[in-house]
Design a protein around this motif. Sequence first.
Motif, mmCIF file in Angstrom:
data_model
loop_
_atom_site.group_PDB
_atom_site.id
_atom_site.type_symbol
_atom_site.label_atom_id
_atom_site.label_comp_id
_atom_site.label_asym_id
_atom_site.label_seq_id
_atom_site.Cartn_x
_atom_site.Cartn_y
_atom_site.Cartn_z
ATOM 1 N N LEU A 6 24.350 -31.387 13.532
ATOM 2 C CA LEU A 6 23.254 -31.475 12.567
ATOM 3 C C LEU A 6 22.183 -30.463 12.940
ATOM 4 O O LEU A 6 21.895 -30.273 14.123
ATOM 5 N N ASP A 7 21.586 -29.852 11.935
ATOM 6 C CA ASP A 7 20.410 -29.020 12.211
ATOM 7 C C ASP A 7 19.187 -29.944 12.247
ATOM 8 O O ASP A 7 19.296 -31.163 12.039
ATOM 9 N N GLY A 8 18.028 -29.377 12.496
ATOM 10 C CA GLY A 8 16.821 -30.185 12.636
ATOM 11 C C GLY A 8 16.507 -31.021 11.411
ATOM 12 O O GLY A 8 16.182 -32.211 11.524
ATOM 13 N N ASP A 9 16.607 -30.436 10.216
ATOM 14 C CA ASP A 9 16.325 -31.188 8.989
ATOM 15 C C ASP A 9 17.342 -32.294 8.764
ATOM 16 O O ASP A 9 16.996 -33.414 8.384
ATOM 17 N N GLU A 10 18.620 -31.988 9.008
ATOM 18 C CA GLU A 10 19.665 -33.008 8.859
ATOM 19 C C GLU A 10 19.473 -34.131 9.875
ATOM 20 O O GLU A 10 19.679 -35.312 9.558
ATOM 21 N N ALA A 11 19.061 -33.773 11.079
ATOM 22 C CA ALA A 11 18.820 -34.781 12.115
ATOM 23 C C ALA A 11 17.658 -35.686 11.712
ATOM 24 O O ALA A 11 17.735 -36.910 11.886
ATOM 25 N N ARG A 12 16.593 -35.109 11.156
ATOM 26 C CA ARG A 12 15.466 -35.939 10.698
ATOM 27 C C ARG A 12 15.929 -36.904 9.612
ATOM 28 O O ARG A 12 15.562 -38.079 9.614
ATOM 29 N N SER A 49 12.305 -37.850 17.953
ATOM 30 C CA SER A 49 12.030 -36.900 19.045
ATOM 31 C C SER A 49 13.264 -36.041 19.324
ATOM 32 O O SER A 49 13.133 -34.852 19.621
ATOM 33 N N ILE A 50 14.450 -36.612 19.207
ATOM 34 C CA ILE A 50 15.682 -35.838 19.396
ATOM 35 C C ILE A 50 15.803 -34.797 18.291
ATOM 36 O O ILE A 50 16.140 -33.633 18.549
#
Length: 171
Positions: A6-12, A49-50
């Motif tokens: 996942l990229d940052g947006d997908e992770a959020r 945070s991750i």
Amino acid sequence: MNVHALDGDEARAAVPALADVLLDCVAGGASVSFMADMSRAEAEAFWLSIAEGVARGERTLLVSQEDDGRILGTVQVILATPPNQPHRGEIAKMLVHRAGRRQGLGAALMRAAEEAGRAAGKSLLTLDTVTDGDGFRLYRRLGWEVAGTVPDYALWPDGRPCPTTFMWKRV
């Protein structure tokens, strides 16, 4: 089952689903840094945070998803290391929801994590796990070596002491 990063947006966006996995693992008694009284808010704050670390390029976050999008497992490769350890990464929070266990998800996640580490230029990966637990047995099957064991290193979610084994693998 699809394992992917996942990229940052997908992770959020995945924070609630990742919190579900973490809460299920803790409720099932897994020693994964959290105690039995952990709240959903705490689980979501952890995953947020991750996600921020993913967005900064400090770690890779992999998930195992069903065709309907449900996340049943996750693992991270921590890429941010001290200046004298640019060749090393660390595996963290390899979690599989109880509904997804015994289906090869853990092995698929670990293989993907090893490949992600290699792709990021890492040649050595490390991790820690409950001594003689399910994860320990999986890692040994996948060729991980034992570096050593520390008694009472962590706690089970109910507060009992838990031994931890440190492991490594060249990738």
